[in-house]
Design a protein around this motif. Structure first.
Motif, mmCIF file in Angstrom:
data_model
loop_
_atom_site.group_PDB
_atom_site.id
_atom_site.type_symbol
_atom_site.label_atom_id
_atom_site.label_comp_id
_atom_site.label_asym_id
_atom_site.label_seq_id
_atom_site.Cartn_x
_atom_site.Cartn_y
_atom_site.Cartn_z
ATOM 1 N N PHE A 1 0.741 -1.268 -0.040
ATOM 2 C CA PHE A 1 -0.096 0.076 -0.030
ATOM 3 C C PHE A 1 0.764 1.232 -0.034
ATOM 4 N N GLY A 2 0.627 2.145 -1.008
ATOM 5 C CA GLY A 2 1.224 3.339 -1.256
ATOM 6 C C GLY A 2 2.850 3.626 -1.989
ATOM 7 N N LEU B 1 2.793 9.401 2.454
ATOM 8 C CA LEU B 1 1.291 9.745 3.010
ATOM 9 C C LEU B 1 0.659 8.504 3.817
ATOM 10 N N ASN B 2 1.271 7.520 3.741
ATOM 11 C CA ASN B 2 0.697 6.551 4.663
ATOM 12 C C ASN B 2 0.681 6.771 6.092
ATOM 13 N N LEU B 3 1.651 7.708 6.452
ATOM 14 C CA LEU B 3 1.988 8.136 7.706
ATOM 15 C C LEU B 3 2.694 7.363 8.646
ATOM 16 N N HIS B 4 2.504 6.098 8.699
ATOM 17 C CA HIS B 4 3.172 5.245 9.618
ATOM 18 C C HIS B 4 3.756 4.014 8.412
ATOM 19 N N LEU B 5 4.923 3.823 8.407
ATOM 20 C CA LEU B 5 5.479 2.634 7.453
ATOM 21 C C LEU B 5 6.451 1.882 8.116
ATOM 22 N N GLY C 1 -10.413 10.828 -3.665
ATOM 23 C CA GLY C 1 -10.354 9.358 -2.963
ATOM 24 C C GLY C 1 -8.916 9.173 -2.590
ATOM 25 N N SER C 2 -7.776 10.232 -2.935
ATOM 26 C CA SER C 2 -6.413 10.008 -2.624
ATOM 27 C C SER C 2 -6.424 10.140 -1.066
ATOM 28 N N ARG C 3 -5.373 9.646 -0.595
ATOM 29 C CA ARG C 3 -4.806 9.898 0.964
ATOM 30 C C ARG C 3 -5.106 11.295 1.349
#
Length: 251
Positions: free
Chosen positions: A5-6, A166-170, A228-230
């Motif tokens: 994801f991302g 942009l997932n914020l946590h990876l 619909g994007s992050r």
């Protein structure tokens, strides 16, 4: 195997539009960061957080061709407040790596951090309403590094880190050190996450060297975002991302 994801491969399939499952994943990441902040606040009160005693100069990016190329592109394309955010993203990520004693590729981290918002600049390769800016920015940074004859594997690492930030946590195990630190640096600068793990002098010196300016104006365009994007999804949340931006205070 489904792409993470991302990442750029994920973005190639849908230009960054979230599925229902991915929206839940995004919300779960936000909840994880908020819960960790509560834990850090408790640990700080108990004296269980010991910041690393490093200076800005200890974390200076390496003197390499990739660093110079990425920095030159950023200086040519970013407005000053956005550029300062990019530098702070690098230094916050580097200091959090030192806190965790994490080994990582410093030049790739710098390139990803300094260019992670290039998709918001006037030089962006795709309109904001057509593609998630992180995905288009990751592609742009990767292609730029390839055009400068940098190794394709490293250019891909930088591109994926930008696309995924942009997932914020990876998690490092899934995304690697560079992507994880780029996201950590960005969310620390924007939202204050993990700031208790950093020395007060370091934060003050960093903010004096690269002042915050108007973060909201630098990051949040009035243009329509890719539906619909992050970032579009985050804006529409109650108390969404614009309202959550941390106003830096160095006094």
């Amino acid at each position: 195997m489904r792409p993470a994801f991302g990442t750029l491969e994920w973005g190639d399939k849908n230009n960054g539009v979230l599925t229902r499952t991915e929206r839940l994943h995004f919300l779960r990441n936000m909840a994880f960061l908020a819960a960790r902040e509560v834990t850090d606040a408790i640990r700080a009160k108990l004296g269980l957080l010991t910041p690393v005693n490093l200076e800005l100069s200890d974390l200076a990016p390496p003197d390499t061709r990739m660093v110079k190329d990425a920095e030159e592109l950023a200086r040519d394309t970013h407005a000053q407040d956005l550029l300062s955010h990019a530098y702070r993203t690098y230094y916050f990520g580097a200091m959090l790596a030192a806190y965790r004693k994490l080994r990582y590729d410093r030049e790739a981290h710098f390139a990803a951090a300094i260019l992670h918002d290039i998709g918001l600049t006037g030089s962006r390769s795709a309109p904001l309403k057509q593609c998630c800016f992180a995905v288009s920015g990751g592609r742009q940074a990767r292609d730029f590094l390839l055009s400068k004859a940098h190794p394709s594997a490293k250019a891909q690492i930088v591109g994926d880190a930008i696309s995924a930030h942009l997932n914020l946590h990876l998690p490092v195990r899934t995304y690697g050190e560079v992507a994880s630190l780029t996201a950590k640096g960005a969310v620390c600068d924007l939202f204050g996450f993990e700031k208790r793990r950093l020395p007060e002098k370091f934060k003050s010196d960093l903010l004096r060297t690269y002042p915050a300016g108007d973060l909201r104006a630098a990051l949040l365009s009035d243009e329509q975002l890719a539906p619909g994007s992050r970032l579009d999804f985050g804006r529409k949340l109650s108390g969404g991302l614009p309202e959550r931006i941390w106003i830096h205070d160095i006094t």
